[in-house]
Design a protein around this motif. Sequence first.
Motif, PDB file in Angstrom:
ATOM      1  N   PHE A   9       0.807  -1.071  -0.092  1.00  0.00           N
ATOM      2  CA  PHE A   9      -0.105   0.056   0.219  1.00  0.00           C
ATOM      3  C   PHE A   9       0.949   1.305   0.168  1.00  0.00           C
ATOM      4  CE2 PHE A   9       0.930  -0.991   4.266  1.00  0.00           C
ATOM      5  CZ  PHE A   9       1.021   0.349   4.955  1.00  0.00           C
ATOM      6  N   ARG A  10       0.550   2.312  -0.286  1.00  0.00           N
ATOM      7  CA  ARG A  10       1.005   3.654  -0.438  1.00  0.00           C
ATOM      8  C   ARG A  10      -0.075   4.701   0.041  1.00  0.00           C
ATOM      9  NH1 ARG A  10      -0.063   7.077  -4.657  1.00  0.00           N
ATOM     10  NH2 ARG A  10      -0.727   6.082  -6.527  1.00  0.00           N
ATOM     11  N   LEU A  11       0.273   5.843   0.500  1.00  0.00           N
ATOM     12  CA  LEU A  11      -0.642   6.873   0.806  1.00  0.00           C
ATOM     13  C   LEU A  11      -0.758   7.696  -0.642  1.00  0.00           C
ATOM     14  CD1 LEU A  11       1.196   8.942   3.789  1.00  0.00           C
ATOM     15  CD2 LEU A  11      -0.890   7.657   3.788  1.00  0.00           C
ATOM     16  N   LEU A  12      -2.021   8.037  -0.632  1.00  0.00           N
ATOM     17  CA  LEU A  12      -2.410   8.807  -2.103  1.00  0.00           C
ATOM     18  C   LEU A  12      -1.717  10.165  -1.702  1.00  0.00           C
ATOM     19  CD1 LEU A  12      -6.150   8.384  -2.677  1.00  0.00           C
ATOM     20  CD2 LEU A  12      -4.326   7.345  -3.606  1.00  0.00           C
ATOM     21  N   THR A  13      -1.308  10.701  -2.732  1.00  0.00           N
ATOM     22  CA  THR A  13      -0.651  11.975  -2.818  1.00  0.00           C
ATOM     23  C   THR A  13      -1.516  13.143  -2.734  1.00  0.00           C
ATOM     24  OG1 THR A  13      -0.669  12.358  -5.148  1.00  0.00           O
ATOM     25  CG2 THR A  13       1.252  11.320  -4.479  1.00  0.00           C
ATOM     26  N   PRO A  14      -1.245  14.298  -2.344  1.00  0.00           N
ATOM     27  CA  PRO A  14      -2.194  15.576  -1.938  1.00  0.00           C
ATOM     28  C   PRO A  14      -3.006  15.518  -3.340  1.00  0.00           C
ATOM     29  CG  PRO A  14       0.094  16.058  -0.775  1.00  0.00           C
ATOM     30  CD  PRO A  14       0.156  14.726  -1.611  1.00  0.00           C
ATOM     31  N   ALA A  15      -2.204  15.801  -4.469  1.00  0.00           N
ATOM     32  CA  ALA A  15      -2.565  15.841  -5.751  1.00  0.00           C
ATOM     33  C   ALA A  15      -3.755  14.972  -5.993  1.00  0.00           C
ATOM     34  CB  ALA A  15      -1.776  16.060  -6.908  1.00  0.00           C
ATOM     35  N   GLU A  16      -3.551  13.491  -5.531  1.00  0.00           N
ATOM     36  CA  GLU A  16      -4.616  12.634  -5.947  1.00  0.00           C
ATOM     37  C   GLU A  16      -5.858  13.027  -5.096  1.00  0.00           C
ATOM     38  OE1 GLU A  16      -1.742   8.473  -7.421  1.00  0.00           O
ATOM     39  OE2 GLU A  16      -1.965   9.378  -5.299  1.00  0.00           O
ATOM     40  N   VAL A  17      -5.722  13.092  -3.783  1.00  0.00           N
ATOM     41  CA  VAL A  17      -6.720  13.306  -2.670  1.00  0.00           C
ATOM     42  C   VAL A  17      -7.507  14.603  -3.311  1.00  0.00           C
ATOM     43  CG1 VAL A  17      -7.484  14.000  -0.610  1.00  0.00           C
ATOM     44  CG2 VAL A  17      -5.471  12.443  -0.926  1.00  0.00           C
ATOM     45  N   ASN A  18      -6.642  15.581  -3.810  1.00  0.00           N
ATOM     46  CA  ASN A  18      -7.582  16.929  -4.498  1.00  0.00           C
ATOM     47  C   ASN A  18      -8.426  16.331  -5.666  1.00  0.00           C
ATOM     48  OD1 ASN A  18      -7.062  18.800  -2.496  1.00  0.00           O
ATOM     49  ND2 ASN A  18      -5.117  19.327  -3.543  1.00  0.00           N
ATOM     50  N   TYR A  19      -7.833  15.574  -6.442  1.00  0.00           N
ATOM     51  CA  TYR A  19      -8.463  15.188  -7.719  1.00  0.00           C
ATOM     52  C   TYR A  19      -9.931  14.167  -7.429  1.00  0.00           C
ATOM     53  CZ  TYR A  19      -9.751  11.221 -11.088  1.00  0.00           C
ATOM     54  OH  TYR A  19     -10.253  10.454 -11.838  1.00  0.00           O
ATOM     55  N   LEU A  20      -9.665  13.459  -6.239  1.00  0.00           N
ATOM     56  CA  LEU A  20     -11.150  12.526  -5.848  1.00  0.00           C
ATOM     57  C   LEU A  20     -11.803  13.737  -5.263  1.00  0.00           C
ATOM     58  CD1 LEU A  20      -9.268   9.643  -3.910  1.00  0.00           C
ATOM     59  CD2 LEU A  20     -10.409   9.596  -6.169  1.00  0.00           C
ATOM     60  N   LYS A  21     -11.641  14.666  -4.460  1.00  0.00           N
ATOM     61  CA  LYS A  21     -12.471  15.838  -3.697  1.00  0.00           C
ATOM     62  C   LYS A  21     -13.318  16.400  -5.096  1.00  0.00           C
ATOM     63  CE  LYS A  21     -10.335  16.127   0.529  1.00  0.00           C
ATOM     64  NZ  LYS A  21      -9.514  16.852   1.501  1.00  0.00           N
ATOM     65  N   LYS A  22     -12.518  16.886  -5.834  1.00  0.00           N
ATOM     66  CA  LYS A  22     -12.808  17.770  -6.990  1.00  0.00           C
ATOM     67  C   LYS A  22     -13.802  17.097  -7.923  1.00  0.00           C
ATOM     68  CE  LYS A  22      -9.589  21.160  -8.398  1.00  0.00           C
ATOM     69  NZ  LYS A  22      -8.343  21.271  -9.047  1.00  0.00           N
ATOM     70  N   THR A  23     -13.587  15.536  -8.417  1.00  0.00           N
ATOM     71  CA  THR A  23     -14.347  14.861  -9.081  1.00  0.00           C
ATOM     72  C   THR A  23     -15.911  14.792  -8.411  1.00  0.00           C
ATOM     73  OG1 THR A  23     -12.400  13.575  -9.449  1.00  0.00           O
ATOM     74  CG2 THR A  23     -14.448  12.657 -10.320  1.00  0.00           C
ATOM     75  N   THR A  24     -15.801  14.714  -6.950  1.00  0.00           N
ATOM     76  CA  THR A  24     -17.102  14.603  -6.401  1.00  0.00           C
ATOM     77  C   THR A  24     -17.618  15.737  -5.820  1.00  0.00           C
ATOM     78  OG1 THR A  24     -15.932  13.764  -4.562  1.00  0.00           O
ATOM     79  CG2 THR A  24     -16.532  12.034  -5.938  1.00  0.00           C
TER      80      THR A  24
END
Length: 242
Positions: free
Chosen positions: A222-237
């Motif tokens: 496993f790995r931590l999601l990067t801040p950019a990936e987290v922002n992408y998920l938040k933006k998408t929803t």
Amino acid sequence: MAMERLQKILSASGVASRRKCEELILEGLVSVNGKVLDTIPAFADIDKDTIIVAGKRIKPQPKIYFLLNKPQGVICTNFDPQGRTKAIDLIPTRQRILCVGRLDIDTTGLIILTNNNELVNRLTHPRYGLTRTYIAEVKGRIEGEHVEKLNKGIWLAEGKTSHTAVKILKRGHKRSLVEISIAERLNREVKRMLARVGLPVQSLKRTRIGKITDHGLGIGRFRLLTPAEVNYLKKTTADKTL
Ligand code: URA
């Protein structure tokens, strides 16, 4: 953060399971702004209210986001009466994390786990239709007409599949390899749609969640999601703040 059920706030803060937290409330061990709330439903706002459980102040937990490459034989639930290995068992954290959606026990590949319950709800809501990509090994020879049918949409008991993109990776007489991207809405959708066109799935691996890929993450790692990936998920929803 808005008003939420008290037991949900307590369990997300790592106090105990949601059921146990209900018991703590009913036993009169929980107060909000100095007032004991001992009936359910009870609501509070973790960012504004002072919540105390058995004398201890509950604070919002930092949000944490993991990407796991799930092996076979691991289940995506937080409680299993049969005692099988759970996805959360593979991630050493003290936070109460949940899987975002489910992969079948025999499906491998990427799954997100987080303690951000609001994001879990959104990412699993059909409205947001985040595309998931899978590689399926199927029995039989895949032909152009299979691809056409899959792309057009397949009728399953709950409705028709949609937004599917299919790519043949390998075509053999007995086995074929196919990549399917789908705005997933239904349970066991990929296996069921392939079975409906006469291509039973032998093995299934999830390789992408929206734009998120494994970046060489080994199976069971496993790995931590990067801040950019987290922002992408938040933006998408995003139609509310998280
Ligand atoms: N579709 C399936 O059929 N199974 C999974 O595990 C995920 C998607």
